[in-house]
Design a protein around this motif. Structure first.
Motif, PDB file in Angstrom:
ATOM      1  N   ALA A   1      34.769  85.462  84.258  1.00 44.25           N
ATOM      2  CA  ALA A   1      35.648  84.414  84.776  1.00 44.25           C
ATOM      3  C   ALA A   1      37.036  84.871  85.202  1.00 44.25           C
ATOM      4  N   THR A   2      37.486  86.078  84.828  1.00 44.24           N
ATOM      5  CA  THR A   2      38.876  86.464  85.109  1.00 44.24           C
ATOM      6  C   THR A   2      38.928  87.792  85.860  1.00 44.24           C
ATOM      7  N   GLY A   3      38.898  87.702  87.166  1.00 44.69           N
ATOM      8  CA  GLY A   3      38.915  88.910  87.975  1.00 44.69           C
ATOM      9  C   GLY A   3      37.695  89.752  87.737  1.00 44.69           C
ATOM     10  N   GLN A   4      36.516  89.125  87.707  1.00 49.56           N
ATOM     11  CA  GLN A   4      35.272  89.813  87.367  1.00 49.56           C
ATOM     12  C   GLN A   4      34.124  89.467  88.305  1.00 49.56           C
ATOM     13  N   ARG A   5      34.427  88.871  89.452  1.00 56.14           N
ATOM     14  CA  ARG A   5      33.355  88.402  90.338  1.00 56.14           C
ATOM     15  C   ARG A   5      33.542  88.869  91.776  1.00 56.14           C
ATOM     16  N   ALA A   6      32.406  89.114  92.423  1.00 57.48           N
ATOM     17  CA  ALA A   6      32.389  89.397  93.852  1.00 57.48           C
ATOM     18  C   ALA A   6      31.096  88.848  94.428  1.00 57.48           C
ATOM     19  N   LYS A   7      31.121  88.556  95.712  1.00 54.34           N
ATOM     20  CA  LYS A   7      29.933  88.019  96.362  1.00 54.34           C
ATOM     21  C   LYS A   7      29.772  88.632  97.750  1.00 54.34           C
ATOM     22  N   GLN A   8      28.591  89.153  97.998  1.00 52.26           N
ATOM     23  CA  GLN A   8      28.210  89.600  99.337  1.00 52.26           C
ATOM     24  C   GLN A   8      27.573  88.390 100.025  1.00 52.26           C
ATOM     25  N   TYR A   9      28.327  87.756 100.915  1.00 54.60           N
ATOM     26  CA  TYR A   9      27.917  86.459 101.452  1.00 54.60           C
ATOM     27  C   TYR A   9      27.346  86.519 102.868  1.00 54.60           C
ATOM     28  N   TRP A  10      27.481  87.673 103.536  1.00 56.19           N
ATOM     29  CA  TRP A  10      27.023  87.777 104.915  1.00 56.19           C
ATOM     30  C   TRP A  10      26.560  89.203 105.149  1.00 56.19           C
ATOM     31  N   GLY A  11      25.311  89.362 105.522  1.00 55.32           N
ATOM     32  CA  GLY A  11      24.770  90.705 105.664  1.00 55.32           C
ATOM     33  C   GLY A  11      24.494  91.113 107.097  1.00 55.32           C
ATOM     34  N   ASP A  12      24.434  92.418 107.287  1.00 58.45           N
ATOM     35  CA  ASP A  12      23.913  93.039 108.512  1.00 58.45           C
ATOM     36  C   ASP A  12      24.398  92.398 109.809  1.00 58.45           C
ATOM     37  N   HIS A  13      25.655  92.579 110.118  1.00 58.68           N
ATOM     38  CA  HIS A  13      26.178  92.075 111.370  1.00 58.68           C
ATOM     39  C   HIS A  13      27.259  93.023 111.879  1.00 58.68           C
ATOM     40  N   ASN A  14      27.531  92.971 113.149  1.00 59.33           N
ATOM     41  CA  ASN A  14      28.573  93.795 113.749  1.00 59.33           C
ATOM     42  C   ASN A  14      29.896  93.049 113.784  1.00 59.33           C
ATOM     43  N   GLU A  15      30.953  93.743 113.490  1.00 55.63           N
ATOM     44  CA  GLU A  15      32.306  93.227 113.687  1.00 55.63           C
ATOM     45  C   GLU A  15      33.133  94.293 114.393  1.00 55.63           C
ATOM     46  N   THR A  16      34.057  93.843 115.226  1.00 51.98           N
ATOM     47  CA  THR A  16      34.931  94.754 115.958  1.00 51.98           C
ATOM     48  C   THR A  16      36.378  94.433 115.646  1.00 51.98           C
ATOM     49  N   TRP A  17      37.098  95.437 115.189  1.00 54.62           N
ATOM     50  CA  TRP A  17      38.522  95.314 114.890  1.00 54.62           C
ATOM     51  C   TRP A  17      39.224  96.573 115.406  1.00 54.62           C
ATOM     52  N   GLY A  18      40.331  96.387 116.082  1.00 54.87           N
ATOM     53  CA  GLY A  18      41.072  97.519 116.619  1.00 54.87           C
ATOM     54  C   GLY A  18      40.252  98.358 117.578  1.00 54.87           C
ATOM     55  N   GLY A  19      39.304  97.727 118.290  1.00 56.68           N
ATOM     56  CA  GLY A  19      38.471  98.438 119.236  1.00 56.68           C
ATOM     57  C   GLY A  19      37.339  99.228 118.610  1.00 56.68           C
ATOM     58  N   VAL A  20      37.137  99.093 117.294  1.00 59.96           N
ATOM     59  CA  VAL A  20      36.102  99.833 116.577  1.00 59.96           C
ATOM     60  C   VAL A  20      35.051  98.855 116.073  1.00 59.96           C
ATOM     61  N   THR A  21      33.789  99.094 116.419  1.00 59.48           N
ATOM     62  CA  THR A  21      32.681  98.241 115.980  1.00 59.48           C
ATOM     63  C   THR A  21      31.922  98.924 114.858  1.00 59.48           C
ATOM     64  N   LEU A  22      31.715  98.193 113.757  1.00 58.98           N
ATOM     65  CA  LEU A  22      30.934  98.684 112.627  1.00 58.98           C
ATOM     66  C   LEU A  22      29.895  97.640 112.252  1.00 58.98           C
ATOM     67  N   ASN A  23      28.753  98.104 111.776  1.00 54.57           N
ATOM     68  CA  ASN A  23      27.743  97.200 111.228  1.00 54.57           C
ATOM     69  C   ASN A  23      27.991  97.090 109.727  1.00 54.57           C
ATOM     70  N   ILE A  24      28.243  95.880 109.252  1.00 57.94           N
ATOM     71  CA  ILE A  24      28.702  95.704 107.881  1.00 57.94           C
ATOM     72  C   ILE A  24      27.998  94.547 107.185  1.00 57.94           C
ATOM     73  N   ASP A  25      28.159  94.503 105.875  1.00 60.01           N
ATOM     74  CA  ASP A  25      27.997  93.298 105.078  1.00 60.01           C
ATOM     75  C   ASP A  25      29.395  92.849 104.692  1.00 60.01           C
ATOM     76  N   ALA A  26      29.625  91.534 104.613  1.00 62.52           N
ATOM     77  CA  ALA A  26      30.941  90.999 104.284  1.00 62.52           C
ATOM     78  C   ALA A  26      30.937  90.456 102.863  1.00 62.52           C
ATOM     79  N   ASP A  27      32.065  90.622 102.184  1.00 64.76           N
ATOM     80  CA  ASP A  27      32.176  90.301 100.764  1.00 64.76           C
ATOM     81  C   ASP A  27      33.483  89.594 100.455  1.00 64.76           C
ATOM     82  N   ARG A  28      33.407  88.745  99.442  1.00 66.81           N
ATOM     83  CA  ARG A  28      34.613  88.154  98.846  1.00 66.81           C
ATOM     84  C   ARG A  28      34.737  88.725  97.449  1.00 66.81           C
ATOM     85  N   PHE A  29      35.915  89.286  97.120  1.00 68.98           N
ATOM     86  CA  PHE A  29      36.126  89.972  95.850  1.00 68.98           C
ATOM     87  C   PHE A  29      37.275  89.361  95.070  1.00 68.98           C
ATOM     88  N   ASP A  30      37.101  89.260  93.779  1.00 71.40           N
ATOM     89  CA  ASP A  30      38.192  89.168  92.810  1.00 71.40           C
ATOM     90  C   ASP A  30      37.691  89.921  91.591  1.00 71.40           C
TER      91      ASP A  30
END
Length: 428
Positions: free
Chosen positions: A241-270
């Motif tokens: 319950a206290t800074g002990q959880r993370a969730k991989q909520y979105w898998g296998d997709h491309n994102e582009t930032w700063g002109g760089v494209t990577l295939n990633i899974d996206a996560d929310r962490f605490d």
């Protein structure tokens, strides 16, 4: 790609009368932190990708993306992607860019795993535990080689497996319990990545069981595009319950930032992630002390222009214009005033504040001061992490008068915290 595959995502001071906390056995086993350890916590967005990106790619994403942390596969017999970038130099460079790192170890998998061509653990609980100890020891060796210091969390990746196979479940729980205890023995935090419908569910079922050591953090896979770290099916909100959880909520997709494209899974962490040492230089001959005050004994001396490796920062006696002190990876302390950190008046990101997390053994009141006469300002559910900055004496609870000051300034009695008499905790 499939839903069940995870990718690269001295003490000195006043004598205090009383013993340390009562805990040391399952489920809340203590962590044997070395003197130079510190923990690092990330609360925000993270991504993981199979092969660690290049330094240039990481720099582009750091400058333009919302992500703060990246998962890295540090080892394991089931690691499937080559890691040409993943070196100690890469770790040093990207952490100086401001990235936090999430170490992942893809070791033995369940006998009933859904992962194809996996190296599988034994169905014997005793043998599975032995395999886990080997995996944890190897994970620590690999973490240290990359510069990940004591207090780092290492995530054991347990891919999705058959929920209804009782023999398989027993072996997995034995494996993950042994993984936790071995990491703790080496001074590292134990964390687990698991599918919500198998490993995570089974860990929640034995959360309070004295038969198993409980991991310090849980990272679930559930690709439902929902980022909440509470309200997970079959996992009570009071667990991890206290800074002990993370969730991989979105898998296998491309994102582009700063002109760089990577295939990633996206996560929310605490949750806790890796800790590293940051190299800075001294501006004058500088004494390193056993605690963050000028009254602590000198334990080493650095010449002007010497490199010191800073693990974390804390507050102590004022020197020049600052009360900030740097805890080195040796466990000694130097005033920040004579060190080339970005700021010598306050904390200097990306260096974290010093803290060492330990699990609580019962639901515990957080108080405004070190004693039961102080007001209650909150609670820590059983199994929560108490993120401890230092200890001081207060009113006696059970067999101890030690109280732990937490990162938010509140206090909890040490009697119900699994510090196991840790010498790594400094006195306030």
């Amino acid at each position: 790609m499939t839903v069940w595959r995870l990718k690269v995502l001295v003490v000195a001071g006043a004598l205090v009368v009383g013993t340390a906390g009562t805990a040391g056995a399952e489920p809340a086993t203590g962590v044997a932190y070395p003197a130079g350890a510190t923990a690092t916590r990330v609360n925000g967005w993270a991504f993981d990708t199979c092969t660690a990106p290049t330094v240039a790619q990481m720099a582009a994403w750091r400058a333009s993306s919302p992500y703060q942390a990246v998962g890295i596969y540090i080892g394991g017999g089931n690691r499937s992607c080559a890691q040409p970038q993943l070196t100690a130099s890469w770790v040093s460079t990207v952490t100086r860019q401001g990235w936090r790192l999430i170490p992942i170890y893809l070791g033995w998998q369940a006998t009933c795993t859904h992962r194809t061509n996996a190296l599988k653990m034994s169905s014997s609980t005793a043998t599975a535990a032995t395999q886990a100890r080997g995996s944890a020891a190897d994970a620590v060796t690999r973490a240290r080689a990359l510069g990940l210091i004591g207090g780092s969390a290492i995530y054991g990746d347990m891919e999705h497996y058959d929920l209804g196979n009782a023999t398989c479940r027993a072996a997995v729980l034995s494996y993950l319990s042994a993984w936790t205890k071995e990491l703790h023995r080496h001074g590292y935090l134990s964390a687990v990545y698991a599918h919500q419908d198998s490993g995570a569910r089974h860990l929640a079922e034995v959360y309070n069981s004295s038969a198993y050591a409980r991991p310090d953090a849980l990272w679930i896979a559930r690709w439902d595009m929902k980022t909440a770290l509470t309200g997970w099916p079959l996992i009570d909100n009071s667990y991890w319950a206290t800074g002990q959880r993370a969730k991989q909520y979105w898998g296998d997709h491309n994102e582009t930032w700063g002109g760089v494209t990577l295939n990633i899974d996206a996560d929310r962490f605490d949750a806790p992630v890796a800790s590293v040492g940051f190299n800075y230089t001294t501006s004058t001959t500088l004494s390193a002390r056993s605690g963050p005050t000028t009254s602590h004994p000198v334990v080493a001396t650095y010449a002007a222009g010497a490199t010191v490796r800073v693990a974390c920062q804390t507050y102590g006696t004022k020197v020049g214009t600052t009360t900030v002190w740097n805890k080195l990876t040796s466990g000694a302390y130097v005033t920040d005033y004579y060190v080339s950190t970005p700021s010598n008046t306050t904390y200097s990101p990306p260096v974290p504040g010093c803290s060492l997390p330990y699990q609580t053994t019962t639901s515990l009141s957080r108080r405004s001061g070190p004693g039961t006469s102080y007001g209650v300002v909150g609670t820590l559910p059983s199994g929560s992490l108490a993120w401890v900055t230092c200890q001081r004496p207060g009113s006696t609870v059970g067999t101890t008068n030690l109280w732990n000051r937490l990162t938010d300034g509140s206090y909890v009695t040490n009697y119900y915290v699994a510090t196991a008499g840790s010498a790594a905790i400094r006195r306030c």
